[in-house]
Design a protein around this motif. Structure first.
Motif, PDB file in Angstrom:
ATOM      1  N   THR A 347       1.106  -2.523  10.296  1.00 47.13           N
ATOM      2  CA  THR A 347       1.375  -3.829   9.338  1.00 47.13           C
ATOM      3  C   THR A 347       0.194  -4.140   8.765  1.00 47.13           C
ATOM      4  OG1 THR A 347       1.326  -5.467  11.287  1.00 47.13           O
ATOM      5  CG2 THR A 347       3.516  -4.417  11.020  1.00 47.13           C
ATOM      6  N   ASN A 348      -1.041  -4.288   9.067  1.00 50.55           N
ATOM      7  CA  ASN A 348      -1.982  -4.864   8.619  1.00 50.55           C
ATOM      8  C   ASN A 348      -2.647  -4.157   7.453  1.00 50.55           C
ATOM      9  OD1 ASN A 348      -5.293  -4.978   8.547  1.00 50.55           O
ATOM     10  ND2 ASN A 348      -4.246  -6.989   8.905  1.00 50.55           N
ATOM     11  N   GLN A 349      -2.665  -2.744   7.322  1.00 49.72           N
ATOM     12  CA  GLN A 349      -3.105  -2.128   5.880  1.00 49.72           C
ATOM     13  C   GLN A 349      -4.422  -2.784   5.169  1.00 49.72           C
ATOM     14  OE1 GLN A 349       0.224  -0.432   3.862  1.00 49.72           O
ATOM     15  NE2 GLN A 349       1.625  -0.482   5.556  1.00 49.72           N
ATOM     16  N   SER A 350      -5.353  -3.098   6.092  1.00 50.47           N
ATOM     17  CA  SER A 350      -6.592  -3.730   5.452  1.00 50.47           C
ATOM     18  C   SER A 350      -6.344  -5.176   4.935  1.00 50.47           C
ATOM     19  CB  SER A 350      -7.179  -2.944   4.316  1.00 50.47           C
ATOM     20  OG  SER A 350      -7.446  -1.556   4.553  1.00 50.47           O
ATOM     21  N   GLY A 351      -5.165  -5.741   5.088  1.00 52.33           N
ATOM     22  CA  GLY A 351      -4.626  -7.197   4.733  1.00 52.33           C
ATOM     23  C   GLY A 351      -4.102  -7.350   3.549  1.00 52.33           C
ATOM     24  N   ALA A 352      -3.304  -8.360   3.252  1.00 51.32           N
ATOM     25  CA  ALA A 352      -2.581  -8.622   2.325  1.00 51.32           C
ATOM     26  C   ALA A 352      -2.920  -8.628   0.886  1.00 51.32           C
ATOM     27  CB  ALA A 352      -1.450  -9.641   2.540  1.00 51.32           C
ATOM     28  N   GLY A 367      -7.804  -4.470   0.221  1.00 51.33           N
ATOM     29  CA  GLY A 367      -6.368  -4.776   1.270  1.00 51.33           C
ATOM     30  C   GLY A 367      -5.299  -4.010   0.643  1.00 51.33           C
ATOM     31  N   ARG A 368      -4.006  -4.240   1.071  1.00 47.69           N
ATOM     32  CA  ARG A 368      -2.927  -3.644   0.627  1.00 47.69           C
ATOM     33  C   ARG A 368      -2.816  -2.016   0.302  1.00 47.69           C
ATOM     34  NH1 ARG A 368       0.025  -8.116  -2.935  1.00 47.69           N
ATOM     35  NH2 ARG A 368       1.606  -6.543  -2.972  1.00 47.69           N
ATOM     36  N   ARG A 413       5.419  -0.618   6.925  1.00 43.91           N
ATOM     37  CA  ARG A 413       4.651  -1.636   7.738  1.00 43.91           C
ATOM     38  C   ARG A 413       5.658  -1.785   8.949  1.00 43.91           C
ATOM     39  NH1 ARG A 413       4.405  -6.723   5.619  1.00 43.91           N
ATOM     40  NH2 ARG A 413       2.656  -7.121   7.172  1.00 43.91           N
ATOM     41  N   ILE A 414       5.261  -1.251  10.203  1.00 41.80           N
ATOM     42  CA  ILE A 414       5.987  -1.310  11.476  1.00 41.80           C
ATOM     43  C   ILE A 414       5.196  -1.562  12.636  1.00 41.80           C
ATOM     44  CG2 ILE A 414       7.581   0.711  10.068  1.00 41.80           C
ATOM     45  CD1 ILE A 414       6.371   2.590  12.557  1.00 41.80           C
ATOM     46  N   LYS A 415       6.238  -2.039  13.603  1.00 40.39           N
ATOM     47  CA  LYS A 415       5.591  -1.858  14.974  1.00 40.39           C
ATOM     48  C   LYS A 415       6.582  -1.280  15.577  1.00 40.39           C
ATOM     49  CE  LYS A 415       3.163  -6.424  14.630  1.00 40.39           C
ATOM     50  NZ  LYS A 415       1.800  -5.792  14.978  1.00 40.39           N
ATOM     51  N   TYR A 444       4.374  -4.110   1.318  1.00 40.04           N
ATOM     52  CA  TYR A 444       3.523  -5.421   0.753  1.00 40.04           C
ATOM     53  C   TYR A 444       4.375  -5.441  -0.485  1.00 40.04           C
ATOM     54  CZ  TYR A 444      -0.092  -6.506   4.374  1.00 40.04           C
ATOM     55  OH  TYR A 444      -0.902  -6.901   5.478  1.00 40.04           O
ATOM     56  N   GLU A 445       4.400  -4.594  -1.419  1.00 46.19           N
ATOM     57  CA  GLU A 445       4.917  -4.599  -2.719  1.00 46.19           C
ATOM     58  C   GLU A 445       6.217  -4.923  -2.771  1.00 46.19           C
ATOM     59  OE1 GLU A 445       3.776  -1.142  -4.686  1.00 46.19           O
ATOM     60  OE2 GLU A 445       1.892  -1.661  -4.987  1.00 46.19           O
ATOM     61  N   ALA A 446       7.101  -4.480  -1.743  1.00 42.18           N
ATOM     62  CA  ALA A 446       8.666  -4.379  -1.551  1.00 42.18           C
ATOM     63  C   ALA A 446       9.030  -4.985  -0.356  1.00 42.18           C
ATOM     64  CB  ALA A 446       9.463  -3.265  -2.274  1.00 42.18           C
ATOM     65  N   PRO A 447       8.521  -6.218   0.216  1.00 39.86           N
ATOM     66  CA  PRO A 447       9.009  -6.619   1.538  1.00 39.86           C
ATOM     67  C   PRO A 447      10.423  -6.546   1.871  1.00 39.86           C
ATOM     68  CG  PRO A 447       8.396  -8.270   0.334  1.00 39.86           C
ATOM     69  CD  PRO A 447       8.152  -7.479  -0.424  1.00 39.86           C
TER      70      PRO A 447
END
Length: 510
Positions: A347-352, A367-368, A413-415, A444-447
Motif C-alpha cells: 500500500t505504501n509504494q514510497s508514499g502518496a 512516491g506513487r 495497493r493491497i494487504k 493512487y491514481e484511481a483509488p
C-alpha cells in the motif's frame, strides 16, 4: 518436432566430440530418460471469472474465463539426471491447444539447456522455479513469479560456488538472461481502440545470491539475494492505426547501448524530458531466506522487498511494502506434510506524493511508484497475467473491474494474509489447500471508492494409483467471495498420463 529432435541430436553429438563424459557412461545416454506427458484439463465456474487459485501460478496455463479447457503434450528430459556428470543436457517441448484461453495454440515451453560443471546455458522458453518459495503453497513472488507464460530467453546460470578462503561458509550463485516477449499481436487484438499496446518488447533478468552456512557443521543457513528485471526496446503504440488523430508511436532503442543500459540500470526514455529516469520498465526485489535443516523436520522464514526503478532501492523511504512468510516441513505423517503462512502489503509504494526537482523546489519525492504499471510499456505482464504476484490484480481481470480492453493494473495497493497446506496420506494420494484474505485499495491514481475485501480459496486432491501405469487425476475446487472480483465457485478436473523413454538411441537420428 523433427527439427527439434535434430537440434538435440546435434547438441549431443557436439558433447560427444568434446569428450565431455568423465565416467564410463556414453554421451549418447544423455538422450535417455525422456519423460512424455499427456494432459487434459477442464474448468467450469459460476461467476464472471474463474476462481483465482484455479488460474494463478500455473505459468500462464490457467484461464480467467469461467469455462475453459486445454489438451497438452509435453516431452522433457531433466538436466538433473546428469547431476553426477561434469556435463549435462536437458530439453523440453510443451504445447497445448485450448478453449477459453488468450490463444488457441499455446507454445508453453521449447528449450534446450546444457551445463558444464557449475555453469549452465538455457535457450528458449522454460518454466523456471521460484527462489525461496514453494510454488504449490506460496501466493507468488513480488517481482518474478510463476503466474505468466514463460518468456523466450537466453539464460546463463552459475550454480552455488564457494568463495575461496571461506571453507564453504560463504557461497554465491548468479544468473542473467535476455529475451523477447511474444504477446505483441495479442495485445493489439485485445486492447480497445486508442489504448496503449506494445510489440517486440525485449526482456532482461538478472540475480545474485549469497548463502552463509555449512549444514554439515550447523543445520542453519542464511541466504540474501537481489533480483532485477526490465522491459526495454520494442515499439509502443498509442491508438496507432485506429483512426485517432493523436496516435503516437515510440520506437525504443534496441542497439548495444540499450542492452548495456538494461544491464546496468541506466539511460532514459524519450518521454522523460527534463526529468530523466531509468530506461525501460525496471523493477526488482531483495530476497532473504533463513533455513533450519533438521533431520526430521525443516523450517524457513523468508522476506521479499519489492522496488520500482530507483525509488525503494535503498531504505530511504523505510521498509513498508513487503512479502514476509514462513514455511515448515513436518516429520513424516499421514495428514500434513508442509505448511506456509505469508503476509503481503503493497500500500505504501514510497508514499502518496511525487515531485521532481524544479528551479523553485529543490526537493525530490519519489512516491506513487504505481507497482507493475509504466507510462510506455503495457505493464509487468505477459498475455495479460502478471509476471509477479497474482494478488495484484492482472489486466485480464480488468473487465470485472470496469476497465475492459486496457493493459493496466488497476488494483496494486493491497494487504493480504495467505495460508498454504499440503499433505501425502499415502504414496497414491496428495492434497493441498490455499486460503487468502485480501483488502484492496486500487491505485493512487484511481483509488477504489471503498476498501474492498476479497477471499480466495482452493482445495485440490491428486490420485495416482500404482495399478494405473502412470495415469493420475486431480480434482480442484475453487471459491472467490468479495466485492472486488465478485463471487465465483468452480471446479477443475485434470487427467494426465506419463510415460518414460529409457532407450532413446542417438543413432536413430544419424
Amino acid at each position: 518436432m523433427q527439427h527439434f529432435l535434430l537440434f538435440i541430436s546435434l547438441a549431443a553429438a557436439a558433447l560427444e566430440a568434446a569428450g565431455a563424459s568423465t565416467d564410463s557412461t556414453c554421451v549418447r545416454d544423455l538422450l535417455s530418460e525422456t519423460t512424455v506427458a499427456l494432459e487434459s484439463s477442464v474448468t467450469a465456474a459460476t461467476g464472471d471469472v474463474a476462481p483465482l487459485w484455479l488460474t494463478s501460478n500455473r505459468y500462464g496455463l490457467g484461464s480467467t474465463e469461467p469455462t475453459s479447457n486445454y489438451e497438452r503434450v509435453t516431452g522433457v528430459r531433466s538436466i538433473a539426471l546428469d547431476a553426477g556428470r561434469r556435463w549435462g543436457l536437458g530439453y523440453g517441448l510443451d504445447v497445448a491447444v485450448g478453449f477459453g484461453h488468450t490463444r488457441c495454440f499455446i507454445l508453453e515451453q521449447a528449450y534446450v539447456e546444457g551445463r558444464f560443471k557449475k555453469v549452465g546455458l538455457t535457450l528458449g522458453a522454460k518454466q523456471q522455479p521460484l527462489e525461496s518459495k514453494d510454488v504449490e503453497l506460496t501466493s507468488g513472488g513480488l517481482s518474478l513469479g510463476a503466474n505468466a507464460r514463460p518468456i523466450p530467453q537466453a539464460r546463463l546460470d552459475v550454480d552455488w560456488f564457494s568463495i575461496p578462503g571461506t571453507r564453504g561458509w560463504w557461497q554465491w550463485k548468479l544468473y542473467g538472461s535476455v529475451g523477447m516477449t511474444t504477446d505483441g499481436r495479442w495485445q493489439e487484438s485485445w486492447t480497445n481502440a486508442g489504448e496503449r499496446y506494445t510489440r517486440h518488447v525485449l526482456y532482461h533478468e538478472k540475480a545474485l545470491y549469497w548463502r552463509f552456512g555449512r549444514t554439515e557443521v550447523l543445520p542453519l543457513t542464511y541466504e540474501f539475494g537481489l533480483q532485477m528485471a526490465s522491459q526495454f526496446g520494442g515499439t509502443t503504440y498509442n491508438g496507432h492505426g485506429r483512426g485517432y488523430a493523436e496516435a503516437t508511436t515510440f520506437h525504443h532503442p534496441t542497439g548495444l547501448r540499450a542492452f548495456w543500459d538494461a544491464l546496468t540500470c541506466q539511460g532514459n526514455d524519450q518521454t522523460d524530458g527534463l526529468q530523466p529516469n531509468t530506461a525501460g520498465n525496471t523493477l526488482g526485489s531483495y530476497i532473504m531466506d533463513l533455513r533450519y535443516h533438521g533431520e526430521r523436520w525443516q523450517a524457513r522464514a523468508y522476506f521479499e522487498r519489492f522496488f520500482e526503478d530507483q525509488s525503494m532501492l535503498t531504505v530511504q523511504y523505510g521498509v513498508r511494502d513487503m512479502l514476509i512468510g514462513g514455511e515448515a516441513t513436518l516429520p513424516a505423517n499421514r495428514w500434513l506434510t508442509k505448511a506456509a503462512l505469508e503476509y503481503i502489503t503493497t500500500t505504501n509504494q514510497s508514499g502518496a506524493v511525487y515531485h521532481d526537482r524544479s528551479p523553485n523546489i529543490n526537493d525530490k519525492m519519489n512516491g506513487r511508484d504505481n507497482y507493475y504499471n509504466h507510462n510506455l510499456y503495457a505493464g509487468w505482464q505477459h498475455y495479460g497475467l502478471t509476471l509477479g504476484n497474482p494478488l495484484l490484480t492482472s489486466p485480464l481481470y480488468n473487465e470485472a473491474l470496469g476497465h475492459d480492453g486496457t493493459l493496466r493494473f488497476y488494483n496494486n495497493r493491497i494487504k493480504a494474509w495467505h495460508v498454504g497446506l499440503n499433505g501425502d496420506p499415502s504414496a497414491e494420494w496428495h492434497w493441498r489447500a490455499l486460503l487468502t484474505l485480501t483488502r484492496n485499495w486500487g491505485t493512487y491514481e484511481a483509488p477504489l471508492p471503498d476498501c474492498l475485501r476479497q477471499t480466495y480459496a482452493m482445495a485440490a486432491a491428486t490420485y495416482k494409483p500404482q495399478w494405473a501405469g502412470g495415469w493420475q487425476a486431480t480434482l480442484a475446487l475453487g471459491l472467490d467471495h468479495g466485492r472486488l472480483l465478485g463471487n465465483s465457485f468452480g471446479g477443475q478436473l485434470t487427467v494426465a498420463k506419463q510415460l518414460r523413454i529409457r532407450a532413446f538411441e542417438l543413432a536413430r537420428f544419424r
